[in-house]
Design a protein around this motif. Structure first.
Motif, PDB file in Angstrom:
ATOM      1  N   LYS A 133       4.762   6.518   8.309  1.00  9.90           N
ATOM      2  CA  LYS A 133       3.547   5.706   8.610  1.00  9.90           C
ATOM      3  C   LYS A 133       3.026   5.295   7.372  1.00  9.90           C
ATOM      4  O   LYS A 133       2.975   5.966   6.296  1.00  9.90           O
ATOM      5  CB  LYS A 133       2.428   6.545   9.356  1.00  9.90           C
ATOM      6  CG  LYS A 133       2.934   6.752  10.631  1.00  9.90           C
ATOM      7  CD  LYS A 133       3.232   5.754  11.716  1.00  9.90           C
ATOM      8  CE  LYS A 133       3.762   6.272  13.021  1.00  9.90           C
ATOM      9  NZ  LYS A 133       4.039   5.287  13.875  1.00  9.90           N
ATOM     10  N   VAL A 134       2.352   4.085   7.532  1.00  5.69           N
ATOM     11  CA  VAL A 134       1.712   3.313   6.194  1.00  5.69           C
ATOM     12  C   VAL A 134       0.333   3.529   6.339  1.00  5.69           C
ATOM     13  O   VAL A 134      -0.187   3.600   7.444  1.00  5.69           O
ATOM     14  CB  VAL A 134       2.126   1.778   6.100  1.00  5.69           C
ATOM     15  CG1 VAL A 134       1.399   1.131   5.192  1.00  5.69           C
ATOM     16  CG2 VAL A 134       3.750   1.408   6.058  1.00  5.69           C
ATOM     17  N   MET A 167       0.983  -1.090   0.015  1.00  2.68           N
ATOM     18  CA  MET A 167      -0.039  -0.028  -0.038  1.00  2.68           C
ATOM     19  C   MET A 167       0.634   1.425   0.004  1.00  2.68           C
ATOM     20  O   MET A 167       1.971   1.544   0.611  1.00  2.68           O
ATOM     21  CB  MET A 167      -0.858   0.086   1.217  1.00  2.68           C
ATOM     22  CG  MET A 167      -1.743   1.274   1.307  1.00  2.68           C
ATOM     23  SD  MET A 167      -2.888   1.106   2.632  1.00  2.68           S
ATOM     24  CE  MET A 167      -4.128  -0.152   2.026  1.00  2.68           C
ATOM     25  N   ARG A 168       0.471   2.229  -0.789  1.00  2.24           N
ATOM     26  CA  ARG A 168       1.168   3.593  -0.743  1.00  2.24           C
ATOM     27  C   ARG A 168       1.527   4.124   0.557  1.00  2.24           C
ATOM     28  O   ARG A 168       0.341   4.217   1.340  1.00  2.24           O
ATOM     29  CB  ARG A 168       0.635   4.591  -1.758  1.00  2.24           C
ATOM     30  CG  ARG A 168       0.549   4.106  -3.315  1.00  2.24           C
ATOM     31  CD  ARG A 168      -0.182   5.037  -4.358  1.00  2.24           C
ATOM     32  NE  ARG A 168      -0.152   4.478  -5.726  1.00  2.24           N
ATOM     33  CZ  ARG A 168      -1.138   3.857  -5.963  1.00  2.24           C
ATOM     34  NH1 ARG A 168      -2.072   3.136  -5.195  1.00  2.24           N
ATOM     35  NH2 ARG A 168      -1.214   3.593  -7.459  1.00  2.24           N
ATOM     36  N   ARG A 169       2.528   4.810   0.625  1.00  4.44           N
ATOM     37  CA  ARG A 169       2.722   5.395   2.111  1.00  4.44           C
ATOM     38  C   ARG A 169       2.010   6.760   1.785  1.00  4.44           C
ATOM     39  O   ARG A 169       2.323   7.681   1.130  1.00  4.44           O
ATOM     40  CB  ARG A 169       4.060   5.581   2.518  1.00  4.44           C
ATOM     41  CG  ARG A 169       4.814   4.369   2.653  1.00  4.44           C
ATOM     42  CD  ARG A 169       6.239   4.559   3.284  1.00  4.44           C
ATOM     43  NE  ARG A 169       7.074   3.086   3.206  1.00  4.44           N
ATOM     44  CZ  ARG A 169       6.859   2.622   4.475  1.00  4.44           C
ATOM     45  NH1 ARG A 169       6.180   3.312   5.467  1.00  4.44           N
ATOM     46  NH2 ARG A 169       7.830   1.581   4.707  1.00  4.44           N
ATOM     47  N   MET A 170       0.934   7.339   2.799  1.00  7.26           N
ATOM     48  CA  MET A 170       0.555   8.896   2.709  1.00  7.26           C
ATOM     49  C   MET A 170       1.191   9.548   3.695  1.00  7.26           C
ATOM     50  O   MET A 170       2.096   9.164   4.530  1.00  7.26           O
ATOM     51  CB  MET A 170      -1.097   8.387   3.486  1.00  7.26           C
ATOM     52  CG  MET A 170      -1.979   7.756   2.552  1.00  7.26           C
ATOM     53  SD  MET A 170      -3.552   7.589   3.506  1.00  7.26           S
ATOM     54  CE  MET A 170      -4.002   9.645   3.514  1.00  7.26           C
ATOM     55  N   SER A 171       1.392  10.702   3.211  1.00  4.10           N
ATOM     56  CA  SER A 171       1.995  11.769   3.981  1.00  4.10           C
ATOM     57  C   SER A 171       1.365  12.354   4.914  1.00  4.10           C
ATOM     58  O   SER A 171       1.695  12.609   6.170  1.00  4.10           O
ATOM     59  CB  SER A 171       2.175  13.084   3.154  1.00  4.10           C
ATOM     60  OG  SER A 171       3.262  12.676   2.077  1.00  4.10           O
ATOM     61  N   HIS A 197      -9.342   4.673   2.679  1.00  3.49           N
ATOM     62  CA  HIS A 197     -10.238   3.584   2.318  1.00  3.49           C
ATOM     63  C   HIS A 197     -10.265   3.455   0.928  1.00  3.49           C
ATOM     64  O   HIS A 197     -10.453   2.312   0.427  1.00  3.49           O
ATOM     65  CB  HIS A 197     -11.485   3.807   2.875  1.00  3.49           C
ATOM     66  CG  HIS A 197     -11.696   3.542   4.426  1.00  3.49           C
ATOM     67  ND1 HIS A 197     -11.240   4.394   5.447  1.00  3.49           N
ATOM     68  CD2 HIS A 197     -12.369   2.662   5.097  1.00  3.49           C
ATOM     69  CE1 HIS A 197     -11.318   4.041   6.453  1.00  3.49           C
ATOM     70  NE2 HIS A 197     -12.030   2.631   6.572  1.00  3.49           N
ATOM     71  N   LEU A 198      -9.976   4.284   0.085  1.00  2.00           N
ATOM     72  CA  LEU A 198     -10.103   4.195  -1.391  1.00  2.00           C
ATOM     73  C   LEU A 198      -8.746   3.282  -1.654  1.00  2.00           C
ATOM     74  O   LEU A 198      -9.086   2.493  -2.699  1.00  2.00           O
ATOM     75  CB  LEU A 198     -10.027   5.525  -1.995  1.00  2.00           C
ATOM     76  CG  LEU A 198     -11.223   6.436  -2.104  1.00  2.00           C
ATOM     77  CD1 LEU A 198     -10.808   7.843  -2.655  1.00  2.00           C
ATOM     78  CD2 LEU A 198     -12.351   5.779  -2.903  1.00  2.00           C
ATOM     79  N   GLU A 199      -7.902   3.604  -1.196  1.00  2.67           N
ATOM     80  CA  GLU A 199      -6.500   2.783  -1.425  1.00  2.67           C
ATOM     81  C   GLU A 199      -6.580   1.137  -1.035  1.00  2.67           C
ATOM     82  O   GLU A 199      -6.399   0.569  -1.951  1.00  2.67           O
ATOM     83  CB  GLU A 199      -5.549   3.487  -0.604  1.00  2.67           C
ATOM     84  CG  GLU A 199      -4.977   4.807  -1.207  1.00  2.67           C
ATOM     85  CD  GLU A 199      -4.003   4.371  -2.445  1.00  2.67           C
ATOM     86  OE1 GLU A 199      -3.425   3.491  -2.663  1.00  2.67           O
ATOM     87  OE2 GLU A 199      -4.321   5.411  -3.555  1.00  2.67           O
ATOM     88  N   THR A 200      -7.605   0.945   0.070  1.00  2.78           N
ATOM     89  CA  THR A 200      -7.722  -0.260   0.450  1.00  2.78           C
ATOM     90  C   THR A 200      -8.767  -1.034  -0.582  1.00  2.78           C
ATOM     91  O   THR A 200      -8.532  -2.112  -1.068  1.00  2.78           O
ATOM     92  CB  THR A 200      -8.508  -0.105   1.441  1.00  2.78           C
ATOM     93  OG1 THR A 200      -7.839   0.070   2.743  1.00  2.78           O
ATOM     94  CG2 THR A 200      -9.134  -1.941   2.075  1.00  2.78           C
ATOM     95  N   PHE A 201      -9.460  -0.194  -1.328  1.00  2.00           N
ATOM     96  CA  PHE A 201     -10.366  -0.772  -2.400  1.00  2.00           C
ATOM     97  C   PHE A 201      -9.536  -0.825  -3.964  1.00  2.00           C
ATOM     98  O   PHE A 201     -10.289  -1.291  -4.675  1.00  2.00           O
ATOM     99  CB  PHE A 201     -11.523  -0.041  -2.631  1.00  2.00           C
ATOM    100  CG  PHE A 201     -12.784  -0.260  -1.882  1.00  2.00           C
ATOM    101  CD1 PHE A 201     -13.576  -1.548  -2.029  1.00  2.00           C
ATOM    102  CD2 PHE A 201     -13.020   0.490  -0.680  1.00  2.00           C
ATOM    103  CE1 PHE A 201     -14.565  -1.850  -1.175  1.00  2.00           C
ATOM    104  CE2 PHE A 201     -13.973  -0.038   0.232  1.00  2.00           C
ATOM    105  CZ  PHE A 201     -14.778  -1.198  -0.112  1.00  2.00           C
ATOM    106  N   GLY A 202      -8.182  -0.311  -3.654  1.00  2.00           N
ATOM    107  CA  GLY A 202      -7.457  -0.347  -5.103  1.00  2.00           C
ATOM    108  C   GLY A 202      -7.683   0.811  -5.694  1.00  2.00           C
ATOM    109  O   GLY A 202      -7.452   0.876  -7.045  1.00  2.00           O
TER     110      GLY A 202
END
Length: 244
Positions: A237-238, A1-5, A200-205
């Motif tokens: 943080k991831v 999963m991409r790392r968010m700032s 949550h969008l990232e969780t859904f890809g």
């Protein structure tokens, strides 16, 4: 999963305890009869078959309704935009905030939820009461054509094609970031809303380029405001969906 700032630690810096100011009186509140009438009209406009709801923001991570199926879906001709001016919920009269809606143009990838079989007017009325409370918002509730891997269908969408009073369309991301990094209301902050949506969008890809850039800008803005409270490990943080 991409790392968010934008991290939970940075989001926490934006929280303030705020009192709900209640309706400001400039909007025409919907009555029980209004909700029932609108629900009946929307039900009459619905396709045959199950009721689907299109989620592109908070409905993804806080749907507040039971669903029996979910699918990735794309709404063409629309895109996410922080364009709803708010002085309540995640903003205040002293520090107004912004909430998301769908503006015209582009493509919005989101999630559709299928509700259990039941009487559509009653199901729709419950959704309406969660999402809107005034006559001025009624026009933003509409059936949205969406495309899925299983085919095309129509789903009920909220805050779609907003215009006029209470909207600030086409704002640059830099301006939006300054607002979200500072706004907070009785249900939470603008930064928290953004964090939950992106993670949550990232969780859904689903990777929304504008929102991804926006979370970077909001993170930078929070650091500029609370520099003394931010440690270097915050950026490592991831992305993990917050529990709300």
């Amino acid at each position: 999963m991409r790392r968010m700032s934008l991290t939970p630690e940075l989001v926490a810096l934006c929280h303030r305890d705020e009192v709900d100011p209640g309706p400001d009186g400039s909007w025409t509140q919907l009555s029980d009869d209004d909700f029932r009438t609108l629900a009946k009209r929307l039900s009459g406009e619905a396709d045959d078959g199950p009721l689907w709801v299109f989620a592109y923001g908070s409905l993804i991570w806080k749907p507040a309704f039971e669903s029996v199926e979910q699918r990735r879906a794309a709404a063409h001709g629309w895109h996410r935009s922080f364009c709803l001016d708010i002085k309540r919920w995640r903003g205040s009269r002293e520090q107004p905030g912004l909430m998301m809606a769908l503006e015209r143009g582009g493509r919005c990838d989101g999630v559709i939820y299928r509700l259990p079989d039941g009487e559509k007017p009653a199901q729709i009325e419950r959704l309406l009461r969660r999402e809107i409370d005034d006559h001025e918002s009624v026009s933003s509730v509409r059936w949205v054509p969406v495309r899925t891997a299983q085919g095309s269908l129509r789903a009920l969408g909220f805050w779609v094609g907003v215009t006029g009073k209470g909207t600030s369309l086409g704002q640059p991301l830099e301006s939006v970031a300054k607002i979200l990094a500072r706004a907070c209301g009785h249900v939470g902050s603008g930064a928290e809303y953004l964090y939950n949506t992106v993670s949550h969008l990232e969780t859904f890809g689903i990777h929304d380029r504008n929102l991804w850039r926006l979370q970077e800008l909001v993170a930078d803005e929070i650091r500029s405001i609370h520099g003394h409270s931010v440690t270097s490990h915050d950026t490592a943080k991831v992305a993990e969906p917050a529990i709300t």
